[in-house]
Motif scaffolding. Structure first.
Motif, PDB file in Angstrom:
ATOM      1  N   ARG A   1      45.185  47.291  45.004  1.00  0.00           N
ATOM      2  CA  ARG A   1      44.944  45.849  45.028  1.00  0.00           C
ATOM      3  C   ARG A   1      44.321  45.404  43.720  1.00  0.00           C
ATOM      4  O   ARG A   1      43.450  46.096  43.166  1.00  0.00           O
ATOM      5  CB  ARG A   1      44.033  45.484  46.199  1.00  0.00           C
ATOM      6  CG  ARG A   1      44.059  43.983  46.510  1.00  0.00           C
ATOM      7  CD  ARG A   1      43.448  43.657  47.851  1.00  0.00           C
ATOM      8  NE  ARG A   1      42.003  43.641  47.810  1.00  0.00           N
ATOM      9  CZ  ARG A   1      41.239  44.612  48.266  1.00  0.00           C
ATOM     10  NH1 ARG A   1      41.772  45.695  48.788  1.00  0.00           N
ATOM     11  NH2 ARG A   1      39.920  44.520  48.216  1.00  0.00           N
TER      12      ARG A   1
ATOM     13  N   GLU B   1      42.597  41.979  41.986  1.00  0.00           N
ATOM     14  CA  GLU B   1      42.029  40.681  42.338  1.00  0.00           C
ATOM     15  C   GLU B   1      41.757  39.845  41.099  1.00  0.00           C
ATOM     16  O   GLU B   1      41.324  40.356  40.066  1.00  0.00           O
ATOM     17  CB  GLU B   1      40.733  40.866  43.136  1.00  0.00           C
ATOM     18  CG  GLU B   1      40.905  41.671  44.404  1.00  0.00           C
ATOM     19  CD  GLU B   1      41.907  41.082  45.369  1.00  0.00           C
ATOM     20  OE1 GLU B   1      42.173  39.862  45.267  1.00  0.00           O
ATOM     21  OE2 GLU B   1      42.427  41.823  46.209  1.00  0.00           O
TER      22      GLU B   1
ATOM     23  N   ARG C   1      43.475  45.722  54.202  1.00  0.00           N
ATOM     24  CA  ARG C   1      44.270  44.483  54.202  1.00  0.00           C
ATOM     25  C   ARG C   1      43.903  43.616  55.396  1.00  0.00           C
ATOM     26  O   ARG C   1      43.793  42.389  55.287  1.00  0.00           O
ATOM     27  CB  ARG C   1      45.760  44.836  54.211  1.00  0.00           C
ATOM     28  CG  ARG C   1      46.690  43.634  54.312  1.00  0.00           C
ATOM     29  CD  ARG C   1      46.478  42.668  53.175  1.00  0.00           C
ATOM     30  NE  ARG C   1      47.403  41.531  53.256  1.00  0.00           N
ATOM     31  CZ  ARG C   1      47.196  40.358  52.692  1.00  0.00           C
ATOM     32  NH1 ARG C   1      46.084  40.142  52.000  1.00  0.00           N
ATOM     33  NH2 ARG C   1      48.073  39.396  52.801  1.00  0.00           N
TER      34      ARG C   1
ATOM     35  N   GLU D   1      40.721  41.925  54.751  1.00  0.00           N
ATOM     36  CA  GLU D   1      40.916  40.851  53.787  1.00  0.00           C
ATOM     37  C   GLU D   1      41.465  39.606  54.466  1.00  0.00           C
ATOM     38  O   GLU D   1      41.019  38.480  54.204  1.00  0.00           O
ATOM     39  CB  GLU D   1      41.860  41.306  52.678  1.00  0.00           C
ATOM     40  CG  GLU D   1      42.086  40.233  51.620  1.00  0.00           C
ATOM     41  CD  GLU D   1      43.096  40.655  50.567  1.00  0.00           C
ATOM     42  OE1 GLU D   1      42.795  40.508  49.381  1.00  0.00           O
ATOM     43  OE2 GLU D   1      44.186  41.125  50.953  1.00  0.00           O
TER      44      GLU D   1
ATOM     45  N   CYS E   1      39.558  36.106  54.756  1.00  0.00           N
ATOM     46  CA  CYS E   1      40.243  34.933  54.203  1.00  0.00           C
ATOM     47  C   CYS E   1      40.318  33.812  55.248  1.00  0.00           C
ATOM     48  O   CYS E   1      40.050  32.645  54.952  1.00  0.00           O
ATOM     49  CB  CYS E   1      41.642  35.340  53.739  1.00  0.00           C
ATOM     50  SG  CYS E   1      42.444  34.137  52.669  1.00  0.00           S
TER      51      CYS E   1
ATOM     52  N   CYS F   1      44.029  34.381  49.065  1.00  0.00           N
ATOM     53  CA  CYS F   1      42.857  35.236  49.232  1.00  0.00           C
ATOM     54  C   CYS F   1      42.265  35.678  47.904  1.00  0.00           C
ATOM     55  O   CYS F   1      41.267  36.393  47.891  1.00  0.00           O
ATOM     56  CB  CYS F   1      43.219  36.472  50.066  1.00  0.00           C
ATOM     57  SG  CYS F   1      43.727  36.067  51.756  1.00  0.00           S
ATOM     58  N   ASN F   2      42.891  35.298  46.802  1.00  0.00           N
ATOM     59  CA  ASN F   2      42.399  35.709  45.478  1.00  0.00           C
ATOM     60  C   ASN F   2      41.278  34.792  45.012  1.00  0.00           C
ATOM     61  O   ASN F   2      41.368  34.136  43.977  1.00  0.00           O
ATOM     62  CB  ASN F   2      43.538  35.685  44.454  1.00  0.00           C
ATOM     63  CG  ASN F   2      44.493  36.828  44.666  1.00  0.00           C
ATOM     64  OD1 ASN F   2      44.119  37.847  45.218  1.00  0.00           O
ATOM     65  ND2 ASN F   2      45.732  36.657  44.239  1.00  0.00           N
TER      66      ASN F   2
ATOM     67  N   GLN G   1      36.881  37.883  48.062  1.00  0.00           N
ATOM     68  CA  GLN G   1      36.891  39.258  47.571  1.00  0.00           C
ATOM     69  C   GLN G   1      35.490  39.874  47.562  1.00  0.00           C
ATOM     70  O   GLN G   1      35.337  41.078  47.799  1.00  0.00           O
ATOM     71  CB  GLN G   1      37.501  39.304  46.169  1.00  0.00           C
ATOM     72  CG  GLN G   1      38.963  38.858  46.122  1.00  0.00           C
ATOM     73  CD  GLN G   1      39.822  39.586  47.144  1.00  0.00           C
ATOM     74  OE1 GLN G   1      39.672  40.788  47.317  1.00  0.00           O
ATOM     75  NE2 GLN G   1      40.696  38.859  47.809  1.00  0.00           N
TER      76      GLN G   1
ATOM     77  N   LEU H   1      34.928  40.948  51.064  1.00  0.00           N
ATOM     78  CA  LEU H   1      35.703  42.156  51.367  1.00  0.00           C
ATOM     79  C   LEU H   1      35.026  43.392  50.785  1.00  0.00           C
ATOM     80  O   LEU H   1      34.964  44.444  51.436  1.00  0.00           O
ATOM     81  CB  LEU H   1      37.124  42.017  50.811  1.00  0.00           C
ATOM     82  CG  LEU H   1      38.046  43.216  51.032  1.00  0.00           C
ATOM     83  CD1 LEU H   1      38.236  43.472  52.522  1.00  0.00           C
ATOM     84  CD2 LEU H   1      39.385  42.989  50.349  1.00  0.00           C
ATOM     85  N   SER H   2      34.523  43.284  49.560  1.00  0.00           N
ATOM     86  CA  SER H   2      33.820  44.419  48.950  1.00  0.00           C
ATOM     87  C   SER H   2      32.599  44.809  49.769  1.00  0.00           C
ATOM     88  O   SER H   2      32.319  45.996  49.971  1.00  0.00           O
ATOM     89  CB  SER H   2      33.403  44.068  47.516  1.00  0.00           C
ATOM     90  OG  SER H   2      34.525  43.782  46.717  1.00  0.00           O
TER      91      SER H   2
END
Length: 933
Positions: free
Chosen positions: A445, A447, A487, A490, A494, A517-518, A523, A526-527
């Motif tokens: 992935r 980002e 995913r 994510e 999102c 989602c970018n 992000q 998600l991290s």
């Protein structure tokens, strides 16, 4: 008298009249010349001082991007246009009389000099890029940390280019103090300003320019001298005998002995080899970060073709159509040299631009500068189909357009065209493709962290992102549900983000467009989710592995395996449930999934139970064989999981989870159907009088025992001693005090610390070796081949053909295999430390792979020392020891690696020497161990 007729006023009138007459004659002659050549181009009127508005409007003039005019300049009327004397003079200090700054015969000689080394056979050899790619990857943590990947690319391409040209990299990547890289950048920047200043270039501050040139020349000169020290015959002999052949510099030195000519060509090729490739890679990953669907599609193609580990060949790159489409689309939007200039070397014409409709020829006088733009040409909407739902705008990044569209001749010229077409075109495309493939294999992935304000370009000598490319990379997972889980998290993050701000981002059934989602907020969440989940999932095994081993000893292996499968199933189901109900539940509730791993202890406990079952069911004479085959399973799983996971995700995001749940259901059935291994009868069943191996003094020598004598063997302890033990820890304490097992536990703990050094092999090679080395895949495969050869074939076959008729023979066999493996490991790491060639490095890793028999041999020996009821406790204890050993090995090996790095050079491999010493020490201890009668 004369003064009466020629007063100052009359003289001025005569002078003005004469000048006007002369000017009129010149204009008339020019008019006749242009009419004879073709005609006039349209006249543009300006309203602002110095024609500023004309300059702006001319950026969109069709004549500057007309394919026919560009074709005439670069090909059909090639001899009519050139760089010109002014260009050669302005750039002489920097480029000298190299290929990019000359015309005519001088240019032809330069091209003839450089062409042979860019032959197809040279371009196909991709070994040069691999070591530098691996060095590049070492600067990316794979956890989504924001980095300017453009800055990394400029260091990477300079290192690769200098090794290609000079035979040695300047080591600029990650080295902010690289004088050559700094000087090269300063000279380019100031040279560009000087060239644009024209007649006022002497007003441009040039102190750094001259200083930078001095640094560049002083760096290049020793290499030039070294090349001139080799005669053409010596270079030719090296070409014929060595696979790697000579360097580019040595090859050029066979054609000319003029050091100034050689220096000029080096600088010219460095300019092309560094900036153009780095700029294209930067724009490629910038666009891919903004188009997650394109990145995913590209990764699917790469993994589907060659997997996630194998390095691509030249043929592989050519057989990846979507990769080629992505590169072509990047070059269409961002040609490396967006604007170019030619000078009319004589009176000539251009085929388009004259007449009312602009389709008639125009006359061009000698010394007229003519500009053309590859970027304006590529963005000319008139050359494309009309914009529609099936055809995106010409300014949009869409690799799919190349599936149905092929540009006509001279509509697409990222590498120029005609006789001056870039001779390094295939070399640059190979480097771009190879680098992109290796990075996309590593990270599943990409980002986007750059914003609209960063979406600017700058054009000095070549085109580049104005503010860098801020992105984040996420490391690809290795198990079937890891990628889908990330995913799914994510998507859930999102959905909750857009629900919070009052927007919509689709649902789990229709999916979410990648670019939605970018966003940094999504992000970052998600991290946080994945990072904490990984850490929390590891806690139960460390806390409860030994406890579950004790339970398995008391109640059997099947209950623990059922608990393990239940905990794994509940963990997975909880994650799916939270993601499915993300519109109702906070996504961070997925962290509670780690609580379910408390049931059964997680994967490490499950693995320990498998080893326990094998030890229960198989006699000591055959045990090592099956333990060896069981050790090979992780290697096979790692190979098949990524493509299998990718294939499932192409069908549905939920399919991998359905497959995993189905596999767990099958596991339940198998566990219930199999007999309890702790109750199986074996021919070598230990009894209270069964002799076991233990460290002792050899009767024929004076070597001291490994451990002090202990009063009793574990087998001598009556069962009531265990029955009276009220806590599982007491049982483990008895296990640790078993004579002989201290030696086995030492190896289980120490060996992982030494083996961590293998993770530093690739960084060691990229930092320390100044020659070509094989691809990383070859290095990894060489290690995997050694490990597979031992665990799947050699050790099982050896165990089969050697008939072990007693427990003592089995113990002696295991001890011999263990000693041999420790010796092999020590030798392998010693070879790694001293490796001075790529094949030696690969051979050393192969030898290290042969030492994989350490674990099954040590396991087989340890299980022969204890009664069956302690097998489960043994293997869960081993799981904890190995985990702690690996955790300790990371900082230890990292510190040793840093100590071994000298000032101004790469790694000395001192950590490999330390690992070799560790295994040698374990070998000495193993030689002191004797199997007692």
């Amino acid at each position: 008298m004369i003064s009466d007729f020629f007063t100052p006023g009359s003289a001025l009138c005569v002078f003005v009249a004469t000048w006007l007459t002369y000017y009129a004659v010149l204009c008339f002659q020019e008019h006749r010349l242009i009419k004879r050549l073709g005609g006039y181009s349209p006249t543009i009127s300006g309203w602002l001082p110095f024609g500023i508005d004309i300059v702006v409007r001319s950026m969109h003039m069709s004549s500057k991007s007309d394919p026919e005019n560009i074709k005439a300049i670069l090909a059909t009327q090639f001899s009519d246009y050139g760089k010109g004397e002014n260009f050669t003079r302005d750039w002489q200090d920097f480029l000298g009389h190299g290929i990019f700054a000359t015309d005519g015969e001088e240019w032809a000689r330069s091209r003839q000099l450089l062409r042979p080394y860019f032959a197809q056979t040279r371009v196909r050899d991709l070994d040069l890029f691999e070591k530098h790619v691996q060095h590049l990857l070492s600067f990316i943590d794979g956890q989504g940390k924001e980095i300017d990947v453009s800055e990394l690319f400029y260091g990477y391409t300079l290192d690769a280019a200098t090794e290609f040209l000079l035979g040695r990299s300047v080591g600029s990547l990650g080295n902010a103090d690289s004088q050559f890289a700094q000087a090269f950048g300063d000279v380019q920047r100031i040279q560009n300003a000087r060239a644009r200043a024209g007649p006022f270039q002497h007003l441009v501050p040039s102190k750094k320019f001259w200083k930078g040139l001095k640094v560049m020349d002083s760096f290049i000169e020793p290499f030039v001298q070294d090349a001139l020290n080799h005669s053409p015959e010596e270079v030719g002999e090296k070409e014929s005998k060595s696979k790697s052949g000579s360097t580019w510099l040595q090859s050029v030195a066979t054609f000319t002995r003029d050091r100034r000519v050689i220096r000029d060509q080096i600088v010219n090729i460095l300019l092309a080899g560094r900036d153009t490739t780095a700029g294209t890679l930067s724009f490629l990953f910038k666009e891919l970060s903004a188009h997650a669907d394109a990145y995913g599609k590209l990764r699917q193609e790469i993994v589907g073709k060659i997997g996630s580990q194998q390095a691509p060949t030249y043929e592989d790159l050519k057989n990846m159509p979507y990769l080629q489409h992505c590169i072509s689309e990047t070059l269409r939007l961002y040609p490396a040299v967006p604007f170019n200039m030619r000078l009319a070397l004589k009176d000539t014409t251009l085929p388009r631009g004259g007449g009312p409709d602009g389709l008639s020829p125009i006359g061009i006088k000698k010394d007229t500068p003519i500009g053309y733009s590859a970027r304006l040409l590529h963005l000319n909407a008139a050359m494309y189909p009309a914009e529609s739902p099936s055809w995106p705008a010409v300014s949009a990044f869409s690799p799919e357009r190349w599936e149905t569209w092929t540009p006509k001749p001279w509509q697409y010229i990222p590498f120029n065209g005609g006789p001056r077409i870039c001779i390094g075109q295939q070399f640059a495309l190979a480097e771009i493709g190879y680098t992109a493939v290796r990075m996309i294999q590593r990270f599943d992935r990409l980002e986007k962290y750059w914003g609209i304000e960063d979406d600017l370009v700058k054009s000095e000598i070549v085109l580049s992102p104005a503010h860098g490319v801020q992105v984040g990379f996420f490391r690809a997972a290795e198990h079937i549900v890891e990628v889908p889980t990330i995913r799914l998290l994510e998507l859930a993050a999102c959905h909750q983000y857009y629900a919070h701000i009052g927007g919509a981002a689709g649902d789990h059934q229709s999916g979410v467009h990648g670019r939605l989602c970018n966003l940094p907020a999504v992000q970052n969440e998600l991290s946080t989710l994945t990072g904490w989940k990984v850490g929390l999932d590891a806690v139960p095994a460390l806390l409860l592995a030994i406890y579950y081993g004790s339970l398995a000893g008391k109640y059997g292996r099947k209950p623990v395996l059922l608990l393990f499968s239940t905990g794994l199933l509940l963990n997975l189901a909880w994650v799916v449930l939270i993601c499915w109900l993300d519109d109702r539940l906070p996504i961070r509730l997925v962290w509670l999934s780690s609580m379910f791993i408390l049931i059964g202890g997680g994967q490490r406990v499950g693995k320990a139970m498998l080893f326990t079952i094998v030890s229960d069911a198989v006699d000591a004479s055959d045990r090592t064989r099956y333990l060896s085959l069981l050790s090979a399973i992780p290697h096979i799983t790692t190979l098949i999981s990524p493509p299998l996971s990718a294939a499932f995700m192409r069908i549905s995001i939920w399919l991998p989870f359905e497959a995993a749940i189905g596999a767990l259901a099958v596991t339940y059935i198998l566990i219930l159907a199999m007999p309890e291994s702790s109750k199986l009868k074996r021919s070598d069943e230990p009894t209270s009088t069964t002799p076991v191996a233990r460290p002792t003094e050899h009767p024929d020598d004076d070597r001291r025992p490994l451990l002090p004598p202990e009063p009793a063997l574990m087998a001598d302890i009556p069962p009531s001693a265990f029955q009276k033990t009220s806590h599982w820890y007491s049982e483990i304490r008895h296990l640790l005090r078993t004579p002989g097992l201290s030696f086995n536990f030492t190896i289980f703990f120490i060996a992982p610390i030494a083996l961590v050094a293998r993770a530093f092999v690739y960084q060691h090679a990229s930092e320390s070796f100044g020659w070509e080395m094989s691809t990383t895949t070859w290095l990894r495969v060489s290690q995997a081949v050694g490990a597979s050869l031992v665990t799947l074939f050699a050790l099982p076959l050896l165990n089969t053909f050697i008939h072990l008729e007693s427990l003592r023979q089995a113990q002696k066999f295991d001890l011999a295999i263990l000693r041999g493996s420790l010796l092999i490991a020590s030798v392998g790491f010693a070879i790694l430390w001293q490796a001075k060639a790529n094949w030696v490095l690969a051979f050393a890793l192969f030898v290290c792979g042969l030492s994989e028999a350490i674990q099954p041999a040590n396991q087989g020996l340890a299980t022969s020392l204890i009664p069956r009821e302690l097998n489960a406790r043994l293997f869960t204890t081993v799981a904890v020891l190995e985990t702690v050993g690996k955790l300790a090995g990371g900082p230890i090996q990292s510190t040793l690696f840093s100590i071994g790095r000298g000032e101004g050079r790469g790694s000395s491999g001192v950590n490999f020497l330390a690992s070799s010493g560790i295994f040698l020490g374990l070998l000495v201890v193993a030689l002191l161990v004797r199997v007692k009668r």
